[in-house]
Enzyme design. Structure first.
Site: not given
Length: 363
Positions: A126, A157
């Site tokens: 992240g 992601d």
């Protein structure tokens, strides 16, 4: 996502976890969880969305800077133990966290003002999402970046599949499948960063940003980076990872007769076979997607991993029990069929992530 988190506990709040201040015409975001290497929480993500939206329309703010408190790094991703606990309870909080986090990633990518990220120290999972989508990305000699998701049975992601799919040759494929930590020079080579500045000069650069344009300030402090080790390995990386089949990639790595290629093969074989195959397919599909489409695809895939076994097992082995001995199911690449991989990409119906809807734009 690796090392992403779920919602903060009821007693926790964003007020102390992320700090905002104005210094001259610079808006400063300080991730303020140094003991956790500034891991993101739902409260932090929501606060950043709100403040960045306000600063976008504030004529008094010309540039935004994001950096991390403490000396360990910008952001190591998040609290994966919280994700583990949430998965045991059904995974609803993690899904909600990703919805907001991906909206933040998209906002940063399209931000109307210079968004400067100090990618010093650890910048993982992240942390890549809140930095590598920015317009002015600064790495240092201390940078250790990467998307190590396959280590815990997950896949890149926060738009990482799109970023790595656009790296030179097959270097992004190598980074995604192995989960390798990358130097600042490697991050520059991969296209995850723009400038190299000595870590000791970051405070002076931050001060310069208060009164100067981002371009002028960075130009004064940027240095020539060292050579990228990854960039020097393009011959075997491009050759071995050119396939769209994970088993074929492994065979090519084994037959290359080079120490680095052999180590990469060993590393990939230790990862979740399902995660490796889904990560490879995710990168290949991301080549033709926009960021918003890639984030929607990552959300689709992520929810399937929340419901599976390997993500939970990977966190257990690496972080909870720390035995470093995950029992992947299936245990080998050849046991993961094309149909198994395809199921991760199936539409979610009314659960799809829609970053263009009115609800998605509202904080």
């Amino acid at each position: 996502m690796t090392e992403e988190t779920t919602a903060a506990s009821p007693a926790a709040g964003p007020a102390d976890e992320v700090l905002f201040e104005r210094r001259g015409h610079l808006g400063v975001i300080t991730l303020n969880r140094p003991k956790a290497v500034n891991a993101l929480t739902l409260g932090m993500v929501g606060a950043m969305l709100e403040q960045l939206t306000a600063w976008a329309d504030d004529d008094g703010v010309a540039t935004v800077l994001v950096h991390g408190a403490g000396d360990r790094g910008l952001c190591a991703g998040g609290d994966i133990v919280a994700i583990y606990q949430d998965m045991l309870a059904g995974g609803k909080e993690a899904a909600g966290f990703w919805q907001n986090e991906y909206r933040l990633n998209a906002l940063i990518a399209g931000y109307p003002k210079p968004y400067v990220a100090f990618m010093d120290g650890l910048v993982l999972g992240g942390g890549v999402g809140i930095s590598a989508h920015g317009s002015v990305r600064i790495v240092t000699e201390r940078t250790r970046s990467g998307m190590p998701e396959t280590t815990i049975g997950f896949v890149p992601d926060v738009g990482g599949t799109l970023l790595l799919s656009r790296s030179p040759g097959e270097a992004g494929t190598h980074a995604a499948l192995t989960g390798a930590h990358l130097s600042g020079a490697d991050a520059l080579f991969l296209g995850l960063a723009d400038h190299y500045v000595a870590s000791g000069n970051l405070p002076a650069l931050a001060a310069a940003l208060e009164t100067e344009t981002a371009d002028a300030a960075v130009e004064r402090f940027a240095e020539k980076p060292p050579a990228s080790v990854l960039g020097g390995q393009r011959d075997w990386i491009d050759s071995c990872y050119a396939s769209d089949d994970a088993e074929d990639i492994l065979r090519r790595l084994r037959s290359f007769h080079g120490e680095a290629a052999s180590e990469a093969a060993d590393t990939i074989e230790a990862k979740s076979p399902t995660a490796v195959k889904v990560a490879l397919e995710s990168l290949r599909r991301a080549r033709t997607l926009t960021l918003e489409e890639a984030l929607a695809q990552e959300y689709r895939v992520g929810l399937r991993f929340l419901a599976g076994a390997d993500f939970r097992e990977g966190i257990r082995a690496q972080v909870v029990d720390k035995d470093r001995n995950p029992q992947w199911k299936p245990a080998s690449l050849h046991e993961v069929s094309a149909a198994d991989v395809e199921r991760f990409f199936e539409p979610l119906g009314d659960r799809e992530l829609n970053l263009h809807s009115k609800e998605a734009r509202n904080v």
